[in-house]
Design an enzyme around this catalytic site. Structure first.
Site, PDB file in Angstrom:
ATOM      1  N   GLY A  13       0.821  -1.222   0.000  1.00 25.15           N
ATOM      2  CA  GLY A  13       0.000   0.000   0.000  1.00 25.15           C
ATOM      3  C   GLY A  13       0.847   1.260   0.000  1.00 25.15           C
ATOM      4  N   GLY A  16      -0.363   4.886  -1.187  1.00 30.84           N
ATOM      5  CA  GLY A  16      -1.448   5.585  -0.495  1.00 30.84           C
ATOM      6  C   GLY A  16      -0.989   6.764   0.353  1.00 30.84           C
ATOM      7  CD  GLN A  17      -3.899  10.511   4.438  1.00 33.73           C
ATOM      8  OE1 GLN A  17      -4.747   9.670   4.717  1.00 33.73           O
ATOM      9  NE2 GLN A  17      -3.885  11.709   4.991  1.00 33.73           N
ATOM     10  CG  ASP A  58      -4.347  -7.583  -5.780  1.00 33.94           C
ATOM     11  OD1 ASP A  58      -4.642  -7.876  -4.605  1.00 33.94           O
ATOM     12  OD2 ASP A  58      -5.124  -7.009  -6.569  1.00 33.94           O
ATOM     13  CE1 TYR A 148     -10.061   0.865   7.086  1.00 30.38           C
ATOM     14  CE2 TYR A 148     -11.071   2.002   8.942  1.00 30.38           C
ATOM     15  CZ  TYR A 148      -9.977   1.747   8.149  1.00 30.38           C
ATOM     16  OH  TYR A 148      -8.782   2.373   8.417  1.00 30.38           O
ATOM     17  CE  LYS A 152      -7.677  -0.956   9.074  1.00 25.85           C
ATOM     18  NZ  LYS A 152      -6.406  -1.332   8.433  1.00 25.85           N
TER      19      LYS A 152
END
Ligand code: NAD
Length: 326
Positions: A13, A16-17, A58, A148, A152
């Site tokens: 990832g 991403g941010q 992926d 989500y 988590k």
């Protein structure tokens, strides 16, 4: 200085941010070639692409992950790939697939090739409507109402399980909403707290999808990066929890943030057009977390409060604006 615990680090990832800033920070500390950045489809920033190895894979492709983990003799995986809260509600099965099957792949690849250190970012989304919402304790009720959140909580449990069953070293933080200026957020419920800065600079106004008095925990990205590295480098003997530490930098509402923004952009105006999906998610999350366990076990201490974060955000965004990058 003590020898670093992490040596060859893979980051999923990384486009991403968080990844866009974590990868350069890890490369600064551990060396460019020792930090292998992984993305899926989306183009990385030039720093992530050129500062060391970068590959597309992926996380639902276990064989692909295994090949790279072996090739680079990985001892640590920062597993950031996920589908965030608001996007996850529009495609719950994708959130499950990436959140659960992706994590299991990472844990199994790590176990099979002896990469003991895993960083798994959990979230305030791991709490739910029956969780105490003020000063939310470290150990408390977790019955999230989003897919989500379900991924988590499951992730937190899986990390505990791999530690106990296989003697691995899975550690993690429950991040609040993260505020940053390098890469835009990826579809979470707290994204407004980033968008508001861009809109304040560009248009001097912002329409918020949360109600004015919705309080949520937040953190500025430099604190989020430091927290991850500090936790991973802490001596195991100091830790009781290892995984899923509450951490917060500040808690504020949209109207409090708007007041802070007016100190920098006096003409700024906020209006509200509430999105019931994201409001519903926010109303099921803590208003403010108690992060005293992280402070006690490994010395967590944020550097940025609301005023310091807003000042730095405007300084950085004005620089981007001058360079024509906004
Ligand atoms: P982001 O959405 O910006 O980045 C996630 C990245 O994962 C994206 O680049 C996406 O392309 C990638 N990805 C999605 N599916 C994938 C797949 N199947 N295979 C490989 N890559 C895939 O998210 P972020 O904000 O950088 O968050 C990183 C982690 O931190 C996530 O686990 C998130 O839940 C957690 N977190 C973030 C925040 C926040 O405010 N940003 C708060 C709490 C927790």
């Amino acid at each position: 200085m003590a020898e670093k615990k992490m040596k060859r680090i893979m980051v999923t990832g990384s486009v991403g941010q968080i990844g866009s800033e974590l990868v350069p920070e890890l490369r600064r500390i551990y060396g460019g070639d020792n930090v292998i950045a992984l993305g899926r489809k989306t183009a990385p920033t030039p720093e992530v692409r050129d500062g060391g190895p970068f590959h597309f894979v992926d996380v639902t492709d276990k064989a692909g992950l295994m090949e790279l983990a072996k090739k680079y003799k990985t001892d640590t995986i920062f597993h950031l790939a996920a589908i965030l809260s608001a996007v996850g509600e529009s495609n719950p099965m994708a959130a499950w697939e990436v959140g659960i099957n992706g994590l299991i792949n990472v844990l199994e690849v790590a176990r099979e090739c002896g990469a003991k250190n895993i960083f798994f970012p959990s979230s305030i989304g791991a709490f739910g409507p029956t969780t105490p919402r003020d000063k939310t304790p470290q150990d408390t009720i977790q019955r999230p109402s989003t897919m989500y959140g379900i991924t988590k909580v499951t992730g937190e449990l899986l990390c505990d399980y791999y530690n106990k069953k296989y003697g691995m070293n899975c550690r993690g933080l429950r991040y609040p909403g993260l505020i940053s200026y390098v890469t835009p957020p990826g579809g979470g419920t707290t994204d407004y707290a980033v968008a508001i800065f861009y809109e304040a600079l560009k248009n001097k106004k912002f329409t918020c999808y949360l109600k004015p008095d919705t309080s949520l925990d937040m953190m500025y990205m430099p604190d989020a990066l430091k927290a991850a590295v500090d936790l991973m480098e802490t001596d195991a003997a100091k830790l009781k929890h290892f995984n899923a530490f509450n951490v917060s930098g500040m808690a504020f509402t949209p109207e409090i943030l708007a007041e802070e923004i007016k100190k920098h952009v006096p003409e700024f105006k906020i209006s509200y057009q509430v999105d019931p999906v994201r409001q519903g998610i926010a109303d099921s999350w803590p208003r403010s977390m108690d992060d005293s366990v992280a402070r006690k076990e490994w010395g967590w201490k944020p550097k940025f409060d609301l005023a310091a974060m807003a000042k730095d955000m405007f300084a950085q965004l004005k620089k981007k604006q001058k360079e024509g990058k906004l």
